[in-house]
Enzyme design. Structure first.
Site, short mmCIF file in Angstrom:
data_model
loop_
_atom_site.label_atom_id
_atom_site.label_comp_id
_atom_site.label_asym_id
_atom_site.label_seq_id
_atom_site.Cartn_x
_atom_site.Cartn_y
_atom_site.Cartn_z
CG MET A 27 -1.83 -1.13 1.02
SD MET A 27 -3.37 -0.87 1.87
CE MET A 27 -2.75 -0.54 3.64
CB ALA A 29 3.97 4.85 3.32
N GLY A 33 10.82 -2.68 5.65
CA GLY A 33 10.31 -4.08 5.41
C GLY A 33 9.84 -4.26 3.94
CG HIS A 34 7.00 -1.92 1.92
ND1 HIS A 34 6.70 -0.65 2.71
CD2 HIS A 34 5.77 -2.55 2.16
CE1 HIS A 34 5.46 -0.73 3.27
NE2 HIS A 34 4.92 -1.70 2.91
N GLY A 144 4.70 -10.42 4.17
CA GLY A 144 5.58 -10.27 5.34
C GLY A 144 4.72 -11.09 6.54
CE LYS A 145 8.16 -16.66 8.43
NZ LYS A 145 9.13 -17.21 9.13
CE LYS A 146 4.07 -4.45 11.72
NZ LYS A 146 2.73 -4.32 11.17
NE ARG A 184 -3.02 1.80 9.63
CZ ARG A 184 -3.55 0.74 8.91
NH1 ARG A 184 -2.44 -0.33 8.87
NH2 ARG A 184 -4.54 0.86 8.12
#
Ligand code: AMP
Length: 273
Positions: A27, A29, A33-34, A144-146, A184
């Site tokens: 999404m 931003a 991580g991305h 992601g596992k997040k 976020r």
């Protein structure tokens, strides 16, 4: 890097492709991580496609759709520097029509935990991921596992609909102090960011307890809740990989999850054991 702004442009960019495609839906931003997902896709595939689409159907009324961070220029640059071949950046109007056929998240797994607090959220997620996968024809798709429940539900959708894409689950990327990277996090004030560290601290403690031999879920969650005080905790729970609540940790088949509000910002985190 080709920027495709609708389905026709995306197919035109990919139709002559014969090699493997690694796909990273986001999404925007974009953070490290991305980027980790994109780098993994870059290593494992001949071509890399990233989508940036703030999907309205996965936001509930009153959620942060309109203020969700949008960073077009920086995101394009990150994609370019990360070796992305095709960036899919569609307008909402090109992705949805009226009175559509849609799929629904499973009655139990899609409506507990995140799905209980955000009812219908996973319906929106599954619909958009179905659309994106049907458009991109990826060999591998990276998640992601997040977002553990999302990952589990998408894996189930791929199985239930006999879709031919390999799902690659990528470990959560954290700041050096433990905070899980999230788009976020920009909502957090300096003080809230410190408070937010309680999520990862509680999970770290859970991992230590398990290493020390503690297995009972209620013992572990009790210790976690103490660490999370005085945050507004939405859930602390221990499930197996199928997202069924379990009384005892079983190494290799356990996820410890936490969701809490820090100020007005909802944060989620988890650890896979
Ligand atoms: P989002 O843009 O939040 O929809 O996330 C896009 C993808 O990046 C999803 O598969 C997320 O699970 C993944 N992701 C988000 N944050 C992280 C992180 N800190 N580490 C690894 N993957 C992440």
């Amino acid at each position: 890097m080709i920027i495709a702004r609708n389905a026709v442009e995306l197919r035109a960019a990919l139709d002559s492709n014969t090699g493997s495609i690694g796909f990273v839906p986001t999404m925007g931003a974009l953070h490290i991580g991305h980027r980790t997902l994109i780098e993994r896709a870059r290593k494992e595939n001949e071509r890399v496609v990233v989508s940036i689409f703030v999907n309205p159907t996965q936001f509930l009324a009153g959620e942060d759709l309109s203020k969700y961070p949008r960073r077009e220029e920086a995101d394009f640059k990150i994609c370019q520097l990360s070796g992305v071949d095709v960036l899919f950046y569609p307008e909402v109007s090109t992705m949805y029509t009226h009175d559509e056929v849609s799929i629904k998240a499973p009655d139990v797994r899609g409506y507990i935990l995140e799905g209980a607090i955000r009812p219908g959220h996973f319906d929106g997620v599954l619909n958009v991921v179905m659309k994106l996968l049907n458009l991109v024809h990826a060999t591998r798709v990276y998640f992601g596992k997040k977002d553990a429940q999302q990952l589990t539900l998408i894996s189930q959708m791929v199985q239930n609909f006999f879709m031919s894409v390999e799902i690659v689950a990528v470990d959560t990327v954290r700041e050096s102090d433990g905070l899980a990277l999230s788009s976020r996090n920009v909502y957090l004030s300096k003080e809230e960011r410190i408070e937010a560290l309680k999520l990862s601290a509680s999970l770290k403690r859970a991992s230590h307890l398990v290493i020390q031999g503690v297995r009972k879920s209620d013992e572990i969650t009790k210790v976690m809740l103490n660490i999370l005080e005085p945050l507004n905790v939405e859930y602390v729970t221990i499930v197996n990989r199928r997202f069924e609540a379990i009384d005892e940790v079983l190494i290799g088949d356990t996820i410890v999850l936490v969701a809490a509000r820090v100020g007005t910002t909802r944060l989620i985190d988890n650890v896979w054991m």
